[in-house]
Motif scaffolding. Structure first.
Motif, short mmCIF file in Angstrom:
data_model
loop_
_atom_site.label_atom_id
_atom_site.label_comp_id
_atom_site.label_asym_id
_atom_site.label_seq_id
_atom_site.Cartn_x
_atom_site.Cartn_y
_atom_site.Cartn_z
N ASN A 155 -26.43 10.14 -0.08
CA ASN A 155 -26.45 8.69 -0.20
C ASN A 155 -25.05 8.14 0.02
N PRO A 156 -24.85 7.26 1.01
CA PRO A 156 -23.50 6.76 1.28
C PRO A 156 -22.89 6.01 0.10
N GLY A 157 -23.72 5.44 -0.78
CA GLY A 157 -23.18 4.65 -1.87
C GLY A 157 -22.77 5.43 -3.09
N LEU A 158 -23.24 6.67 -3.24
CA LEU A 158 -22.89 7.42 -4.45
C LEU A 158 -22.69 8.91 -4.23
N LEU A 163 -17.45 9.91 -2.45
CA LEU A 163 -16.47 10.82 -3.00
C LEU A 163 -15.24 10.91 -2.11
N MET A 164 -15.45 11.02 -0.80
CA MET A 164 -14.32 11.10 0.13
C MET A 164 -13.53 9.80 0.15
N HIS A 165 -14.22 8.67 0.03
CA HIS A 165 -13.52 7.39 -0.05
C HIS A 165 -12.68 7.30 -1.32
N ASP A 166 -13.21 7.77 -2.43
CA ASP A 166 -12.45 7.76 -3.69
C ASP A 166 -11.22 8.65 -3.61
N PHE A 172 -13.77 8.28 6.47
CA PHE A 172 -14.85 9.27 6.52
C PHE A 172 -16.21 8.58 6.38
N THR A 173 -17.13 8.92 7.26
CA THR A 173 -18.49 8.39 7.19
C THR A 173 -19.49 9.52 7.34
#
Length: 321
Positions: A155-158, A163-166, A172-173
């Motif tokens: 899931n892109p939102g969680l 995680l990679m964005h955090d 990263f997508t």
């Protein structure tokens, strides 16, 4: 007098021997009858249940696919009308294409990863037991649990993308779960994660059954380890390959719970498979005859895989391969 006193004992002793001889064949006959009929009596409920609830319902489904059944069964013969309707529905062909893509990648990746892990563990590496247990663990889960877990991970939102964005990798997508062109590949990832450990266990059992003297003789002749596996060990695993292909094909064709838990056939119908098509048309859209026709097409797909594999296996067994 002496003769009269001796005659009764002799008269009593003489008839007893034939009586004892006659009782033995009777007991043997009873034992033979018990050995013959007791297993049949024990197995008969299972056989009757299989005939009724497996082959009987297959026959019923085949007949319903030849009728105009909708919400309720209609047993009046209508020919191949439902099959004609089925082949005119674009969604069916999307589901069939998804099954071909998912099945091909799922079987190929499970074979490659499972065989590679089995060869690695066959080298008697350290902590082999722990690695084998970890890799086999997904098989203890149901496909519903696997689908739900991977739905959270992808899931892109969680999941992975968040995680990679955090961690600071904002570029990263990984939005395959919500991308209609890539959603079916998420089903492949989850399926391979669950089933490759089972494949590894089968191949490892096959590798451990190979005679060590053959490998040692090949090494004495100067053959390298990769050559030994490629030319000697892996070709001897033909029965294991047959079993693995049969099991994986069956899992791929009847895939329903994994797809429903992970993507529910979406986005839209981009990850739809024949099992979901059959379920929805039979039980939610009131098209019982059309759903039965799709179920018979799934059965035909199973037979199209099973019959050639069984023929090749029996042909190899006859020629001693």
């Amino acid at each position: 007098m002496s003769a009269s006193f001796l005659s009764p004992p002799h008269a009593a002793i003489v008839p007893q021997a034939p009586a004892a001889v006659e009782t033995r064949p009777a007991s043997n006959r009873l034992g033979a009858l018990a050995d013959t009929w007791l297993p049949r009596l024990v197995l008969s409920p299972t056989i009757i249940a299989s005939l009724v609830f497996v082959y009987g319902f297959i026959g019923l489904t085949a007949w319903l696919s030849l009728t105009e059944s909708r919400m309720m069964p209609n047993f009046e013969f209508a020919g191949l009308v439902q099959y004609e309707r089925l082949f005119e529905i674009d969604r069916w062909w999307v589901a069939a294409a998804n099954l071909g893509l998912f099945g091909g990648l799922f079987i190929a990746l499970c074979l490659a990863i499972g065989l590679g892990m089995a060869i690695l563990l066959d080298q008697r590496i350290r902590h082999e037991g722990a690695l084998r247990a970890i890799y086999l663990y997904p098989m203890a889960l149901s496909f519903i649990v696997t689908g739900a877990a991977w739905k959270w991970i992808l899931n892109p939102g969680l999941g992975l993308e968040k995680l990679m964005h955090d961690w600071g990798f904002t570029g990263f997508t990984f939005d395959w779960l919500v991308n209609s062109d890539m959603a079916i590949y998420t089903v492949v990832i989850a399926g391979v994660w669950q089933s490759s450990g089972f494949v590894m266990a089968l191949f490892l059992a096959g590798l451990r059954s190979v005679d060590d003297s053959i490998i040692k003789a090949a090494m004495v002749d100067g053959a390298s380890l990769p050559t030994i596996y490629r030319r000697i060990v892996i070709p001897s695993l033909r029965p294991v390959f047959f079993s693995v292909l049969l099991v994986l094909s069956h899992i791929a064709i009847k895939s329903f719970d994994l797809v429903m838990a992970l993507t529910a056939g979406g986005p839209g119908t981009s990850s739809d498979v024949p099992a979901i098509f059959m379920y929805q048309f039979s039980f939610t859209r009131g098209q019982l005859g059309l759903g039965a026709a799709s179920a018979m097409m799934m059965l035909a797909t199973v037979l199209a895989v099973l019959v050639p594999l069984m023929y090749l296996e029996t042909k190899g067994a006859r020629h001693g391969r």
